[in-house]
Each structure stands twice: as structure tokens, then as C-alpha cells.
Scaffold this active site. Sequence first.
Site, short mmCIF file in Angstrom:
data_model
loop_
_atom_site.label_atom_id
_atom_site.label_comp_id
_atom_site.label_asym_id
_atom_site.label_seq_id
_atom_site.Cartn_x
_atom_site.Cartn_y
_atom_site.Cartn_z
N ASP A 1 -12.20 -10.30 -0.40
CA ASP A 1 -13.47 -10.41 0.31
C ASP A 1 -14.48 -9.56 -0.46
OD1 ASP A 1 -12.57 -7.87 1.22
OD2 ASP A 1 -12.18 -8.60 3.24
N ASN B 1 2.04 -5.14 -3.20
CA ASN B 1 0.63 -5.44 -2.88
C ASN B 1 -0.14 -4.15 -2.59
OD1 ASN B 1 -1.38 -7.50 -2.13
ND2 ASN B 1 -1.15 -6.77 -0.03
N GLU C 1 -6.12 -10.58 -0.96
CA GLU C 1 -6.92 -10.31 0.25
C GLU C 1 -8.40 -10.27 -0.09
OE1 GLU C 1 -5.51 -6.88 2.45
OE2 GLU C 1 -3.42 -7.32 1.99
N GLU D 1 0.80 -1.24 0.00
CA GLU D 1 0.00 0.00 0.00
C GLU D 1 0.82 1.27 0.00
OE1 GLU D 1 -2.90 -0.36 3.16
OE2 GLU D 1 -3.46 -2.37 2.53
O1 G3I Z 1 -4.22 -7.78 19.11
C1 G3I Z 1 -4.82 -6.61 19.66
C2 G3I Z 1 -5.50 -6.93 20.95
O2 G3I Z 1 -4.53 -7.34 21.88
C3 G3I Z 1 -6.25 -5.68 21.44
O3 G3I Z 1 -6.97 -5.99 22.58
C4 G3I Z 1 -7.21 -5.19 20.36
C5 G3I Z 1 -7.93 -3.91 20.77
O4 G3I Z 1 -8.09 -3.04 19.68
O5 G3I Z 1 -6.47 -4.93 19.20
C6 G3I Z 1 -5.84 -6.08 18.67
O6 G3I Z 1 -5.13 -5.72 17.51
C7 G3I Z 1 -5.92 -5.52 16.37
C8 G3I Z 1 -5.49 -6.51 15.30
O7 G3I Z 1 -6.17 -6.26 14.10
C9 G3I Z 1 -5.74 -7.96 15.70
O8 G3I Z 1 -7.11 -8.18 15.83
C10 G3I Z 1 -5.74 -4.12 15.90
O9 G3I Z 1 -6.30 -3.20 16.84
C11 G3I Z 1 -6.38 -3.92 14.55
O10 G3I Z 1 -6.02 -2.64 14.05
C12 G3I Z 1 -5.89 -4.97 13.59
O11 G3I Z 1 -6.58 -4.80 12.37
C13 G3I Z 1 -5.95 -5.40 11.25
C14 G3I Z 1 -5.67 -4.34 10.20
O12 G3I Z 1 -5.13 -4.95 9.05
C15 G3I Z 1 -4.70 -3.30 10.72
O13 G3I Z 1 -4.54 -2.28 9.82
C16 G3I Z 1 -6.88 -6.45 10.68
O14 G3I Z 1 -6.99 -7.53 11.61
C17 G3I Z 1 -6.35 -6.97 9.36
O15 G3I Z 1 -7.33 -7.78 8.74
C18 G3I Z 1 -6.03 -5.81 8.43
O16 G3I Z 1 -5.49 -6.34 7.25
C19 G3I Z 1 -5.18 -5.38 6.24
C20 G3I Z 1 -3.97 -5.90 5.49
O17 G3I Z 1 -2.91 -6.14 6.39
C21 G3I Z 1 -3.52 -4.92 4.41
N1 G3I Z 1 -4.63 -4.60 3.52
C22 G3I Z 1 -5.85 -4.15 4.17
C23 G3I Z 1 -6.31 -5.16 5.22
C24 G3I Z 1 -7.62 -4.72 5.85
O18 G3I Z 1 -7.49 -3.53 6.57
#
Ligand code: G3I
Length: 300
Positions: A234, A169, A232, A127
Amino acid sequence: ATTLGAAAAQTGRYYGAAIAAGKLGDSTYTGIVNREFTMITAENEMKWDATEPNRGQFNYSNGDRVLNQALNNGKRVRGHALLWHQQQPGWAQGLSGSTLRSAAINHVTQVATHYKGKIYAWDVVNEAFADGSSGGRRDSNLQRTGNDWIEAAFRAARSADPNAKLCYNDYNTDGINAKSTGIYNMVRDFKSRGVPIDCVGLQSHLTNGPPGDYQANIKRFADLGVDVQITELDIAGSSQAGGYSTVTRACLAVPRCTGITVWGVRDSDSWRTGENPLLFDGSGNKKAAYNSVLDALNAG
Ligand code: G3I
């Protein structure tokens, strides 16, 4: 064939999913993962904040759990992602200029070296382009280290793990538009100058289906001499099942489109809360979208 992975293998392709280390104890989840998918991506566990929480101190525990879940079950792994302007550890967010550049390149070298020989393809840079025609995104601290940061990252990754395919990507790059054309021009430039790049990932976070020129966009990248991977996928919306079929058929129509990864397993696992964009419902049942993917793969 009766599973996504076996059906994709009939044309030499993979069918993958992003998974989370924290869900591996859920037997419904792990059962679907082991049965259906032949490629695994760590949804968060190989990102910079997870793997280098303090500068020079690396933590691979959760990344290794995802890796081993895949390898122990005969699956391959897409590494995601070595450099990204999001999900950086706090210490990196506080750096700039040449200090950030050297920390970033060291990160690429260290993580790619740790996983050397075990990764099918790395998202080396994720990105980095802005939507529209303005090129490298202004809101990225990495971009502010100089326009050549992307090629520096690819060169470091190639040195660390010469056998991994190296991918760029991004999202909103599914059709032919200003952003995807900017990336197309970068890939063409890299190929002409010998900067190592092997693949382009189209994230394909979609609603209803892909743009009408999706297959043409996949083909124009392939024609540059790189693989294309749907990384990715969906799809939200009422035309979801048809959209999944269209995406599958577009990939199958281009020989260098080597595989498709969905971004999660069940709707309840998706980052798109409430949109139900995946192939399995919250109970792990196959949805209509699943059947449309399987049928399209089997027809390929
Ligand atoms: O692990 C912590 C947890 O300990 C805490 O309690 C909780 C509270 O907010 O947060 C948890 O972390 C989160 C993590 O996902 C795991 O669930 C983060 O806040 C959250 O920001 C994170 O989101 C991820 C996101 O990327 C971050 O930008 C998504 O799971 C993930 O699916 C998403 O994936 C991205 C790709 O990497 C790149 N392309 C876009 C895609 C969708 O946004």
C-alpha cells in the site's frame, strides 16, 4: 489485458489482494475481488488468535470462508501468518520458554495440516527481525524461546505441507538496509544448511514510493535462490500513482519476483485509516494508481 490479474498473468505472475471474511457480503467489494485479483490473502482470519483461540482448540471458520471464496473463484491463496509476535491469543501471550515453543510448533503443524494442499505460499514467520542491526526482536516472546525458533517453524511447516512455498515476511525491508541484510544473511544461512525456505515477502507499506535500491534488494534475495513476493503493498502520499508504477516495474524486472499483493481493496478497507493508500476509492472506482499498475503490467 484489462484486469490486474490477467495483466500480471502475461508474465506468469499473480496480482493479489488481502480480503476480510466480514466483507464478503458486500457485492461491490466481492465484485472487485473476483474481477481483478488472482491471489488472495486473509487479512486477519488465518492468524494465531483467529485459528487457535484456546490452546488445542482450532477454529477455521473465517479462514475457510476466505479460502473458499478464493478457490471457488479460481484464485490461489497466500497463507498469512503461522507465527507472529502480534495477534497471538491471550493464552499464548501468557506462555514462555519450552512451553511456548512446543505450543507454537504445534500451531504451525496443525494449521498447515488443515490447509494442506490448498495454500500457494505460507508466511511461516512474520516480522521476527527488529529494525536496525540488532537481529531477532527483543519484544517477541517467540524470540525469547531461543534463536532457532524460526528454523524450527520452517521445518514443521515443510513437514505438514510439503507443497506449499514457505516464506519469511517482514516490513522496512524494502531497500538494502541493516534489517533486510540481517534477513538476507538468515536466508543465505538457511539455504546453506538445508533449512527449508522458498520465498521472502517484502511487505512494502510505503509512502510515495519504494527506496531507490528496491529492485536491487529484490534481486539480491532472488540471487540466493528464493522467490520474492511483494506481500502487503500500500502506498500513501501525493506520488502514489508513480510509486505503484515503480514497484510494479521493479518486480517485473526480476524473474523470481513472482507476484504482488495489495493490502486491501478500497481505500475504505485499509488499515491505514485516512491515508487512502489503495487502488480503488471508497466507492470502488479505479484510481490513477490502478491505471498506473495496469499500464506497467501490460508493458511488462
Ligand atoms: O474483529 C474485531 C472486532 O470484533 C472488534 O469489534 C474490533 C474492535 O477493535 O476489533 C476487531 O479486530 C481488529 C481486526 O484488525 C479486524 O478488523 C483488531 O482490533 C485490529 O487490531 C486488527 O488489525 C489488523 C492488524 O494487522 C493487527 O495487527 C489489521 O486489520 C491488518 O490489516 C493488519 O495487518 C498487518 C499484517 O498482518 C502484518 N503486517 C502489517 C499489517 C498492518 O498492520
